[in-house]
Design a protein around this motif. Structure first.
Motif, PDB file in Angstrom:
ATOM      1  N   ALA A 246      62.656  86.761  78.531  1.00  0.00           N
ATOM      2  CA  ALA A 246      61.958  85.654  77.768  1.00  0.00           C
ATOM      3  C   ALA A 246      61.066  86.189  76.749  1.00  0.00           C
ATOM      4  N   LEU A 247      60.718  85.456  75.882  1.00  0.00           N
ATOM      5  CA  LEU A 247      59.577  85.563  75.003  1.00  0.00           C
ATOM      6  C   LEU A 247      58.354  86.100  75.583  1.00  0.00           C
ATOM      7  N   ALA A 248      57.683  87.158  75.230  1.00  0.00           N
ATOM      8  CA  ALA A 248      56.554  87.936  75.742  1.00  0.00           C
ATOM      9  C   ALA A 248      55.601  88.480  74.396  1.00  0.00           C
ATOM     10  N   GLY A 249      54.368  88.683  75.114  1.00  0.00           N
ATOM     11  CA  GLY A 249      53.583  89.264  74.140  1.00  0.00           C
ATOM     12  C   GLY A 249      52.989  88.190  73.146  1.00  0.00           C
ATOM     13  N   PRO A 250      51.953  88.666  72.390  1.00  0.00           N
ATOM     14  CA  PRO A 250      51.225  87.670  71.490  1.00  0.00           C
ATOM     15  C   PRO A 250      52.074  86.836  70.677  1.00  0.00           C
ATOM     16  N   ILE A 251      53.146  87.566  69.828  1.00  0.00           N
ATOM     17  CA  ILE A 251      53.951  87.040  68.963  1.00  0.00           C
ATOM     18  C   ILE A 251      54.853  85.853  69.734  1.00  0.00           C
ATOM     19  N   GLY A 252      55.344  86.243  70.775  1.00  0.00           N
ATOM     20  CA  GLY A 252      56.206  85.175  71.410  1.00  0.00           C
ATOM     21  C   GLY A 252      55.455  83.999  72.087  1.00  0.00           C
ATOM     22  N   LEU A 253      54.314  84.149  72.512  1.00  0.00           N
ATOM     23  CA  LEU A 253      53.633  83.158  73.121  1.00  0.00           C
ATOM     24  C   LEU A 253      52.989  82.401  71.815  1.00  0.00           C
ATOM     25  N   GLY A 254      52.526  83.052  70.880  1.00  0.00           N
ATOM     26  CA  GLY A 254      52.266  82.254  69.760  1.00  0.00           C
ATOM     27  C   GLY A 254      53.460  81.308  69.225  1.00  0.00           C
ATOM     28  N   LEU A 255      54.461  81.591  69.018  1.00  0.00           N
ATOM     29  CA  LEU A 255      55.548  80.972  68.610  1.00  0.00           C
ATOM     30  C   LEU A 255      55.716  79.857  69.630  1.00  0.00           C
ATOM     31  N   LEU A 256      55.761  80.037  70.740  1.00  0.00           N
ATOM     32  CA  LEU A 256      55.958  78.779  71.911  1.00  0.00           C
ATOM     33  C   LEU A 256      54.716  78.067  71.481  1.00  0.00           C
ATOM     34  N   HIS A 257      53.710  78.335  71.449  1.00  0.00           N
ATOM     35  CA  HIS A 257      52.351  77.392  71.209  1.00  0.00           C
ATOM     36  C   HIS A 257      52.582  76.666  69.924  1.00  0.00           C
ATOM     37  N   GLY A 258      52.992  77.186  68.780  1.00  0.00           N
ATOM     38  CA  GLY A 258      53.160  76.402  67.766  1.00  0.00           C
ATOM     39  C   GLY A 258      54.238  75.371  67.794  1.00  0.00           C
ATOM     40  N   LEU A 259      55.355  75.695  68.591  1.00  0.00           N
ATOM     41  CA  LEU A 259      56.293  74.784  68.943  1.00  0.00           C
ATOM     42  C   LEU A 259      55.942  73.581  69.519  1.00  0.00           C
ATOM     43  N   LYS A 260      55.016  73.781  70.275  1.00  0.00           N
ATOM     44  CA  LYS A 260      54.168  72.694  71.356  1.00  0.00           C
ATOM     45  C   LYS A 260      53.689  71.871  70.408  1.00  0.00           C
ATOM     46  N   LEU A 261      52.987  72.368  69.459  1.00  0.00           N
ATOM     47  CA  LEU A 261      52.088  71.489  68.303  1.00  0.00           C
ATOM     48  C   LEU A 261      52.884  70.666  67.525  1.00  0.00           C
ATOM     49  N   VAL A 262      54.055  71.157  67.274  1.00  0.00           N
ATOM     50  CA  VAL A 262      55.274  70.097  66.488  1.00  0.00           C
ATOM     51  C   VAL A 262      55.320  68.981  67.242  1.00  0.00           C
ATOM     52  N   ALA A 263      55.495  68.973  68.773  1.00  0.00           N
ATOM     53  CA  ALA A 263      55.688  67.850  69.527  1.00  0.00           C
ATOM     54  C   ALA A 263      54.535  66.979  69.351  1.00  0.00           C
ATOM     55  N   VAL A 264      53.073  67.396  69.047  1.00  0.00           N
ATOM     56  CA  VAL A 264      52.059  66.378  69.186  1.00  0.00           C
ATOM     57  C   VAL A 264      52.158  65.741  67.621  1.00  0.00           C
ATOM     58  N   ALA A 265      52.546  66.437  66.655  1.00  0.00           N
ATOM     59  CA  ALA A 265      52.760  65.753  65.470  1.00  0.00           C
ATOM     60  C   ALA A 265      54.067  64.864  65.124  1.00  0.00           C
ATOM     61  N   ILE A 266      55.208  65.187  66.030  1.00  0.00           N
ATOM     62  CA  ILE A 266      56.342  63.936  66.230  1.00  0.00           C
ATOM     63  C   ILE A 266      56.089  62.996  66.996  1.00  0.00           C
ATOM     64  N   VAL A 267      55.130  62.932  68.076  1.00  0.00           N
ATOM     65  CA  VAL A 267      55.115  61.847  68.765  1.00  0.00           C
ATOM     66  C   VAL A 267      54.095  61.054  68.014  1.00  0.00           C
ATOM     67  N   ALA A 268      52.908  61.549  67.569  1.00  0.00           N
ATOM     68  CA  ALA A 268      51.926  60.985  66.782  1.00  0.00           C
ATOM     69  C   ALA A 268      52.513  60.105  65.820  1.00  0.00           C
ATOM     70  N   GLN A 269      53.469  60.411  64.901  1.00  0.00           N
ATOM     71  CA  GLN A 269      54.135  59.901  63.929  1.00  0.00           C
ATOM     72  C   GLN A 269      54.884  58.594  64.526  1.00  0.00           C
ATOM     73  N   ALA A 270      55.788  59.185  65.643  1.00  0.00           N
ATOM     74  CA  ALA A 270      56.716  58.154  65.984  1.00  0.00           C
ATOM     75  C   ALA A 270      55.914  56.929  66.570  1.00  0.00           C
ATOM     76  N   MET A 271      54.749  57.175  67.298  1.00  0.00           N
ATOM     77  CA  MET A 271      53.762  56.112  67.842  1.00  0.00           C
ATOM     78  C   MET A 271      53.019  55.138  66.667  1.00  0.00           C
TER      79      MET A 271
END
Length: 408
Positions: A115-140
Motif C-alpha cells: 500500500a502507499l506509505a511514507g509522507p508522499i503516499g499519505l499526502g496523495l491520499l489526503h489530497g484525494l480526500k479533499l477532492v471529495a469535500v469539493a465535489i460533495v459541496a458542489q453537488a449540494m
C-alpha cells in the motif's frame, strides 16, 4: 427532457451508445474518489450539467429511488443512467466501466499486499480526500438551488440532515427520506405539477417482475439448497449476495455484514480484512469493489481472479436486480399528483443527506487544518466558478496534498 426509447433506435446506434457509456464510466471509475455521495456529485456534473442526458429532477428522482433500495446507491444510479441511454447493454457497460478500475487495483493489492506509505503516499491520499469535500459541496449547492427553492423544502433538507447527524442507525438514511416524503405529501401539494424529470427505460413490467422473482429466489437459495447441497463456488457467491441484498444506508454498512460473513468463521483474518478495507478507501469507484479483494484472499474456492469475479457478481447483483424490478413501475407511480408531492419532499431530503455527508464523513475525515480547508475551497471554486473538469481538480488536489504533506 425527451428520451428516445431504446427499442426505437437502430441496433448500430444502441451499440455505439453503449460504447460511449462504457468509455465515460471508465473515466469516472478512474477519477471518482470520495465514496458514494461524492460519486453522485460526479455523476450530476457529468450527466446533468455537462451532457444534459437527464434534467435535475429526473436525476434527483433516480438518486432518491436508489437511496430507498438495498445495494450500492451510486452504482445503481450509474446503471440506471446507462440503461436510459443505451438499454440493457448500456446498463452493463456503465457497471463494468465504473467498477473495473477499482476492482483491478484491489485485486493487485490482494496479490502484492502493498500500500502507499511514507509522507508522499499519505499526502496523495489526503489530497484525494479533499477532492471529495469539493465535489460533495458542489453537488449540494447545485441541487439545493433547484430542489429546495422554498422554505418548506429547505426545512425538509435541514430535517433530513439533522436526522442523519443525530441518529447513528444505518436505517437513519431511509428514515430521513421517508420523513421527507411524508412532509412533502402534506405540504408540497400546492406547488404546480412538473412535467420534467420523465425517465424512459427499456424495462417492461414483465421483465421487472422476473427480476424481482430472481432476486427473491437467489436470496432464498440457501434454504432451498441446504447448507451442504450447494455447487462449487456457490457458497462464495451466496455469501456476497446475502450481504449485498441487506445493505441499506450506504456502502460503509457492508463492512459489518462482510466481517460477520468472513472474519468470524475464519475465512479471512481480521488484519487482512481491515488492510483491504483501508485500501478500498484509497481507490476511486464504488466501495463494494472491496469484495474483489476478499474474493482473492478468502479461504473458500475458487480464490484468485475467479473468486474476485464471483465476489463482485454476488455483491452487486442483488442491487441491480431489485432496481430493474422497480424501474418499470416507478414512472407511472411518480406521475400522480400525490406521488409528485412525495417526491418533492424526497428530493429535498436527498439534498439534506448530501449536506450531512459533507460534514461527516467527508469533512471530518479530510479537513484537519486551515491548509486543508484552503485546498478544498480552491477545488470548490474551480468546479463551481470556473467549470473545471473533475479530473483537473483531482490532479491538483492530489499534488496539493503531497505538497502539504511535505511541508508538515
Amino acid at each position: 427532457m425527451t428520451t428516445v426509447p431504446c427499442d426505437a433506435a437502430p441496433e448500430r446506434q444502441r451499440t455505439a451508445a453503449a460504447w460511449e457509456v462504457l468509455f465515460i464510466f471508465l473515466r469516472l471509475g478512474i477519477t471518482c474518489f470520495g465514496g458514494p455521495i461524492a460519486h453522485i456529485g460526479y455523476f450530476r456534473n457529468e450527466f446533468v450539467v455537462r451532457r444534459r442526458w437527464l434534467d435535475e429532477r429526473a436525476y434527483a428522482d433516480l438518486v432518491g429511488l436508489c437511496q430507498f433500495l438495498p445495494g450500492p446507491a451510486s452504482s445503481q444510479v450509474g446503471f440506471s443512467i446507462g440503461l436510459i441511454r443505451a438499454g440493457y447493454l448500456g446498463g452493463v457497460a456503465a457497471w463494468i466501466g465504473f467498477t473495473l478500475p477499482s476492482a483491478f487495483v484491489l485485486v493487485l493489492f490482494a496479490y502484492s499486499a502493498s500500500a502507499l506509505a511514507g509522507p508522499i503516499g499519505l499526502g496523495l491520499l489526503h489530497g484525494l480526500k479533499l477532492v471529495a469535500v469539493a465535489i460533495v459541496a458542489q453537488a449540494m449547492w447545485g441541487m439545493a438551488r433547484t430542489l429546495c427553492p422554498d422554505r418548506v423544502r429547505g426545512s425538509i433538507a435541514v430535517i433530513a440532515a439533522l436526522t442523519i447527524l443525530l441518529i447513528t442507525s444505518p436505517f437513519a438514511q431511509i428514515g430521513a427520506i421517508a420523513i421527507g416524503g411524508v412532509i412533502g405529501l402534506w405540504f408540497c401539494r400546492a406547488i404546480a405539477p412538473s412535467d420534467s424529470g420523465h425517465v424512459a427505460t427499456p424495462v417492461s413490467r414483465r421483465v421487472g417482475a422476473a427480476a424481482l422473482l430472481v432476486f427473491v429466489v437467489l436470496l432464498s437459495a440457501p434454504l432451498i439448497l441446504g447448507r451442504h447441497g450447494a455447487p462449487g463456488g456457490f457458497s462464495l457467491f451466496n455469501a456476497f449476495y446475502q450481504s449485498g441484498a441487506l445493505v441499506f444506508g450506504g456502502g460503509h454498512v457492508v463492512l459489518p455484514l462482510l466481517q460477520e460473513a468472513f472474519v468470524i468463521p475464519g475465512f479471512v483474518s481480521n488484519d487482512a480484512f481491515l488492510a483491504g478495507y483501508g485500501a478500498a478507501q484509497a481507490v476511486p469507484g464504488p466501495l463494494f469493489t472491496f469484495a474483489a479483494y476478499l474474493g482473492v484472499i478468502i479461504k473458500l474456492p475458487p480464490h484468485g481472479v475467479a473468486g474476485a469475479f464471483l465476489a463482485l457478481l454476488g455483491i452487486f447483483l442483488p442491487g441491480i436486480l431489485i432496481l430493474i424490478g422497480v424501474l418499470p413501475f416507478w414512472d407511472s407511480f411518480r406521475s400522480r399528483p400525490a406521488a409528485q408531492a412525495v417526491m418533492r419532499g424526497v428530493n429535498a431530503s436527498v439534498v439534506g443527506l448530501l449536506g450531512a455527508a459533507l460534514y461527516t464523513p467527508v469533512w471530518t475525515s479530510a479537513v484537519k487544518s486551515s491548509d486543508d480547508f484552503g485546498l478544498a475551497l480552491v477545488g470548490f471554486a474551480l468546479l463551481t466558478l470556473w467549470r473545471a473538469p473533475p479530473l483537473v481538480v483531482v490532479v491538483l488536489s492530489a499534488v496539493g496534498g503531497i505538497v502539504l504533506g511535505q511541508i508538515a
